[in-house]
Design an enzyme around this catalytic site. Structure first.
Site, mmCIF file in Angstrom:
data_model
loop_
_atom_site.group_PDB
_atom_site.id
_atom_site.type_symbol
_atom_site.label_atom_id
_atom_site.label_comp_id
_atom_site.label_asym_id
_atom_site.label_seq_id
_atom_site.Cartn_x
_atom_site.Cartn_y
_atom_site.Cartn_z
ATOM 1 N N CYS A 20 9.443 8.294 6.709
ATOM 2 C CA CYS A 20 8.937 8.218 8.150
ATOM 3 C C CYS A 20 9.505 9.732 8.988
ATOM 4 C CB CYS A 20 9.318 7.161 8.987
ATOM 5 S SG CYS A 20 9.811 5.695 7.870
ATOM 6 N N ARG A 43 18.542 4.718 -1.445
ATOM 7 C CA ARG A 43 19.183 3.636 -0.589
ATOM 8 C C ARG A 43 20.143 2.877 -1.136
ATOM 9 N NH1 ARG A 43 13.745 0.303 1.730
ATOM 10 N NH2 ARG A 43 12.730 2.226 2.501
ATOM 11 N N GLN A 94 7.645 5.515 -3.063
ATOM 12 C CA GLN A 94 6.792 4.750 -2.544
ATOM 13 C C GLN A 94 5.413 5.405 -2.354
ATOM 14 O OE1 GLN A 94 8.728 3.671 1.251
ATOM 15 N NE2 GLN A 94 8.977 1.677 0.505
ATOM 16 N N ASP A 152 3.993 5.837 0.363
ATOM 17 C CA ASP A 152 4.309 5.826 1.627
ATOM 18 C C ASP A 152 3.270 6.552 2.339
ATOM 19 O OD1 ASP A 152 5.591 4.909 3.597
ATOM 20 O OD2 ASP A 152 7.433 6.494 3.207
ATOM 21 N N HIS A 196 2.083 7.585 6.703
ATOM 22 C CA HIS A 196 2.325 7.180 8.126
ATOM 23 C C HIS A 196 0.755 7.532 8.845
ATOM 24 C CE1 HIS A 196 6.376 7.100 6.776
ATOM 25 N NE2 HIS A 196 6.515 5.924 7.661
ATOM 26 N N LYS A 215 5.073 -6.374 11.833
ATOM 27 C CA LYS A 215 4.458 -5.919 10.635
ATOM 28 C C LYS A 215 3.467 -7.191 9.959
ATOM 29 C CE LYS A 215 8.578 -6.715 7.634
ATOM 30 N NZ LYS A 215 9.346 -6.758 6.457
ATOM 31 N N HIS A 262 3.262 2.409 9.816
ATOM 32 C CA HIS A 262 3.745 2.418 8.428
ATOM 33 C C HIS A 262 3.002 1.796 7.470
ATOM 34 C CE1 HIS A 262 7.681 3.908 10.512
ATOM 35 N NE2 HIS A 262 7.003 3.341 11.241
HETATM 36 ZN ZN LIG Z 1 7.814 4.421 7.624
#
Ligand SMILES: [Zn+2]
Ligand SMILES: [Zn+2]
Length: 665
Positions: free
Chosen positions: A345, A374, A392, A394, A396, A475, A521
């Site tokens: 992000c 992580r 991911q 991922d 945005h 979310k 996200h």
């Molecule tokens: Zn994010």
């Protein structure tokens, strides 16, 4: 004093049954006696009662008026009471055989129950069998569960030899909560209840496994031995559950990952996956599929892995998330003030903020497949499902507030369509503000309101998950159900009003002034690592042809046909089909057997007739020994089409596996 039809004398209570009738009894009457007065057979069939929704055991003296429900096997709450009672019975058996075992907690859980013990020597599988046999004796002895309410001092006396219970009792210091103990035969436990009337109620149970568990879940405390078990009201339910466990074990991605040669893990890289050539093909195929689906409406960017803490301070991660991040020493400052990114992000925000955007450019969707780290506890790492390094799909999205509903619908269609390709169905969950969060309540009100309205505009059903939102926003989570009925949390759509503030994100509106965008996200697969684990287990390793690392294996019957077989392999490769040749000097049966074990979707056997007539003897995974003779061109057309359409074929080797049920419907 209020007078009315239901007013009772101070020492009488009024219980209202589900049919509306009432029973007036003296306060302190045992629940059992009330149930018995309704019917002797009902008493036999009952596990517990509920008064105003609170589950109580049959031996509880009733003190309050209210709605009275008898809990029989028709009531889902019966199972929880039975399982928790099972935990006491387990502890009873363990203490008989291992009097030195100190007792921790023994709750009912989703699929059964467990009990934690502190012992010098860890339990063995032999111990487990002995405990199970001993539990059968405790059950046959039919000990009643006897409840007693005691003072804190009395409780401390009773558990003088159980340090874990004494520690638990410290929590009651200064509180007016009722302390109760329960005995069944020789065993005494500190417990709130409720329980079944006696030990003979536990009929269909099984001890499953032993695992280490920290006392009170605290890694700084001692490691206890946790015994997991399950119990059901009916034998059929227990058998079905044990079958499901067996099926999950067979599908375990760690086992299949090894036998299908997909990935490895090395102790020197805890929680980071080493993909083999086959596994890499599988991974890349999946990633290519996501890329293809995103190429029109999304913009892919690659961003750095390592950032100065200034970025994490701006994003809020440094304060709220630092313990999950791998910090890196910056030689120039001598400080650990760099970090590997745990999520994409902030880098997307940084990039968005570096450009001017017009309201007409929104929504702007950035996607990144970069590696993330992580710092998961090493003890929590497991196969591909709990890792430290992963990627991911991922995304945005930067959008105007008036675009939220349309965007959520767009993203939902995108996500659900993706799961459908794999024969996975999804359930939606709406998660609201957690305790640990950034941003004002006003922003949260706005974000929750907007996301909820968008979700409702899709007309889909959803469940609530209060307090389970991300620390920056509410979310929608997507829980998928796999082919053997297990649920996995995968995709997510998270609405964020905080990041635009923190990163001072703006776009130019049609009024020519600066406005704040909103951020969404979005992840679809969760992490690729975990998604591949789920796919391995969902398909039991028998991937649909488009996803299979090896799609076709060509097997010449004898070396006379090697040349023709090799030519066929080359022709398939030119068409983009992942084909291999097995011309080894082994028997035909041996080679076919090996292809089956490797779950190769199609094997083409080439003998004299096939070579002369330009056909293949096709063995289709899941179709047993059957061989179809078909022209090479027809076969190639068929495979190419199945790959192109990402069909859920061919079937898996055994009938209970998913691809078959999917194609049959
Ligand atoms: Zn994010
Ligand atoms: Zn209990």
């Amino acid at each position: 004093m209020i007078d009315g039809p239901l007013a009772a004398a101070a020492d009488m209570i009024v219980l209202t049954l589900p049919d509306g009738s009432t029973r007036e009894v003296p306060a302190g009457t045992l629940a059992r006696d009330v149930v018995g007065s309704i019917g002797a057979r009902l008493l036999q069939a009952s596990y517990a009662v509920a008064v105003n929704g609170e589950v109580l055991d049959l031996m509880t003296p009733l003190r309050a008026s209210g709605a009275f429900v008898v809990i029989t096997d028709k009531d889902p709450r019966a199972l929880g009471v039975l399982r928790h009672s099972g935990a006491h019975i387990l502890a009873t058996a363990v203490r008989r055989l291992r009097p030195d075992a100190k007792i921790g907690f023994g709750p009912a859980i989703e699929d059964g129950f467990y009990y934690d013990f502190e012992v010098e020597k860890p339990f063995t599988p032999d111990d487990l069998a002995a405990f199970e046999a001993e539990m059968k004796k405790v059950i046959a002895e039919k000990y009643p569960f006897v409840r007693e309410e005691v003072t804190l001092a009395q409780a401390r006396e009773r558990f003088v030899d159980d340090p874990l219970k004494l520690e638990r009792l410290d929590d009651f210091e200064g509180s007016d909560e009722v302390i109760s103990t329960y005995t069944d035969g020789p065993f005494i436990d500190l417990c709130r209840g409720p329980h079944v009337p006696d030990t003979s109620y536990l009929k269909h149970f099984k001890l499953l496994s032993i695992a280490g568990a920290y006392w009170r879940g605290d890694v700084k405390r001692q490691m206890l031995q946790r015994i997991y078990a399950t119990a059901f009201l009916k034998k059929d339910d227990l058998d079905a559950h044990l079958h499901r466990i067996e099926e999950s074990r067979k599908r375990d991605h760690r086992v299949l990952g090894k036998s299908l040669d997909l990935f490895q893990l090395f102790p020197v890289a805890p929680g980071a996956v080493f993909w083999t050539p086959k596994g890499t093909t599988l991974y890349n195929t999946l990633e290519a599929f996501v890329r293809e689906r995103q190429q029109d409406a999304f913009k892919e960017i690659k961003t750095p892995l390592l950032y100065n803490k200034a970025l994490w301070e701006q994003s809020g991660h440094w304060g709220k998330y630092r313990e999950n991040m791998f910090l890196v020493l910056d030689n120039e400052t001598g400080e650990h003030d760099m970090s590997l990114k745990p999520m994409n992000c902030p880098s997307h925000h940084l990039y968005f903020a570096s450009h001017k955007h017009s309201y007409r450019d929104l929504p702007m969707r950035y996607v990144t497949f970069d590696v993330l780290h992580r710092n998961e506890l090493s003890g929590a790492l497991s196969g591909l499902t709990r890792v430290r390094q992963f990627a991911q799909d991922d995304c945005h999205v930067y959008l105007r507030e008036d675009q939220i509903a349309a965007e959520v619908q767009f993203l939902m269609t995108f996500i659900l369509g993706y799961y459908e390709t794999f024969g996975l169905t999804a359930r939606l969950k709406f998660a609201t503000r957690p305790e640990q969060r950034i941003g004002s309540d006003e922003l949260w009100d706005r974000a929750e309101g907007a996301l909820r309205a968008a979700l409702e505009s899709t007309g889909r059903e959803y469940e609530m998950k209060e307090g389970d939102g991300a620390f920056y926003g509410p979310k929608i989570d997507f829980d998928v159900t796999d082919s053997i009925g297990r649920a996995w949390q995968l995709g997510t759509i998270q609405l964020d009003y905080n990041a635009p503030e923190r990163f001072d994100l703006t776009y130019t509106g049609d009024d020519n002034t600066a406005h704040r965008p909103v951020v969404i996200h979005r992840a679809v697969s969760g992490s690729f690592e975990r998604f591949i684990a789920i796919l391995i287990e969902h398909f039991a390793g028998a991937f649909p042809v488009w996803l299979s690392p090896e799609q076709v294996r060509v097997i010449p019957i004898a070396s006379d046909y090697n040349e023709q077989s090799e030519a066929l392999v080359q022709r398939m490769k030119a068409l983009g089909i992942r084909a291999t040749l097995d011309a080894r000097n082994e028997t035909l049966n041996y080679r076919i057997r090996e292809g089956e074990v490797q779950k190769v979707p199609y094997m083409c056997v080439i003998g004299r007739r096939e070579a002369e007539e330009n056909t293949v003897a096709l063995r289709i995974r899941g179709a047993g020994k059957k061989q179809d003779i078909l022209p090479v061109d027809d076969f190639l057309a068929r495979v190419t089409e199945e790959i192109r359409t990402r069909a859920l074929v061919p079937a898996a080797p055994d009938a209970s596996t998913p691809a078959e049920t999917e194609t049959a419907s």
